[in-house]
Enzyme design. Sequence first.
Site, PDB file in Angstrom:
ATOM      1  N   HIS A 131       0.822  -1.214   0.000  1.00 13.45           N
ATOM      2  CA  HIS A 131       0.000   0.000   0.000  1.00 13.45           C
ATOM      3  C   HIS A 131       0.859   1.269   0.000  1.00 13.45           C
ATOM      4  O   HIS A 131       1.910   1.348   0.640  1.00 13.45           O
ATOM      5  CB  HIS A 131      -0.939   0.015   1.214  1.00 13.45           C
ATOM      6  CG  HIS A 131      -0.235   0.006   2.538  1.00 13.45           C
ATOM      7  ND1 HIS A 131       0.198   1.152   3.172  1.00 13.45           N
ATOM      8  CD2 HIS A 131       0.112  -1.022   3.344  1.00 13.45           C
ATOM      9  CE1 HIS A 131       0.778   0.830   4.316  1.00 13.45           C
ATOM     10  NE2 HIS A 131       0.746  -0.476   4.453  1.00 13.45           N
ATOM     11  N   ASP A 132       0.418   2.248  -0.763  1.00 10.36           N
ATOM     12  CA  ASP A 132       1.004   3.583  -0.799  1.00 10.36           C
ATOM     13  C   ASP A 132       2.423   3.619  -1.342  1.00 10.36           C
ATOM     14  O   ASP A 132       3.153   4.590  -1.141  1.00 10.36           O
ATOM     15  CB  ASP A 132       0.961   4.236   0.601  1.00 10.36           C
ATOM     16  CG  ASP A 132      -0.445   4.290   1.150  1.00 10.36           C
ATOM     17  OD1 ASP A 132      -1.263   5.046   0.606  1.00 10.36           O
ATOM     18  OD2 ASP A 132      -0.739   3.553   2.109  1.00 10.36           O
ATOM     19  N   GLY A 149       5.117  -0.946   2.789  1.00 15.65           N
ATOM     20  CA  GLY A 149       4.282   0.213   2.549  1.00 15.65           C
ATOM     21  C   GLY A 149       5.071   1.506   2.446  1.00 15.65           C
ATOM     22  O   GLY A 149       6.133   1.663   3.039  1.00 15.65           O
TER      23      GLY A 149
END
Length: 276
Positions: A131-132, A149
């Site tokens: 994520h991200d 992340g």
Amino acid sequence: MTTPARAALHPAKIHPAAIVEDGAQIGMNVEIGPFCHVGPKVRLGDNVRLMSHVVVQGSTTIGEGTVVFPNAVLGCAPQNIHYHGEDTELVIGRSCTIREGVTMHTGMPDAGGKTTVGDNSLFLAYSHVAHDCHVGSNVILSNNVLLAGHVSVGDRVIMGGGAAVHQFVRIGHHAFIGGLAAVSNDVIPYGMLNGNPGVLMGLNIIGMQRSGFEKPAIHAVRRAFKTIFDSQSPIRENIARVREQTDKNEAIADIIAFIDAESDRALSSPARGQRG
């Protein structure tokens, strides 16, 4: 994305054993193979190909001409205990190749809510983009590379098999990360990092040559590298010396700007434990 009229002229090829949920936007000449599952918020650009057993979920956009091999899972929820079902995104660029078993997740709402991948990148089997993360263009992640992340990967980075990157690490453009490397700290543009823990071994000279750098420019970057990481003085003092001594050199300027930028992580260096 296609309109109904264009779709009639260039229909997608969807296997009868595939599931494409209502609401999904499918471009021209898209191929969706057997046992694929495409969610209702997915957008597939023209000429995208999902081979078979591919899962695309969430608010995921896949750019034109990208090919996804079997058993890849794209756009599922972040692997984060603080995620509670918010609508976040995964955006994948054009002409990428995503091999078997690759996983990429959407972002977290408190970090911008978006995971991004640039154009013309290659993700080999079982590599992972968490994520991200923000991955540039013309990047190669070899087999089993793991991005935690919030990792940032610049354009034309190459990562060897089994390398693992700590959350919030930045990897500058044209860097090379060796196989099985543990990347705990930021890696400068054009840097070459190997080992566990990762050590900055020098510059990615081959990558610079492939990108068209001439010998005088490469020699200038080498001299700047030696000065910046001279262990006899703090890095900040060394950078000041480089600014005074060097002529205009885009690569050196990029390295200095990268070091000057704010970061959550320390700076990888030629000596273990040395911090920026």
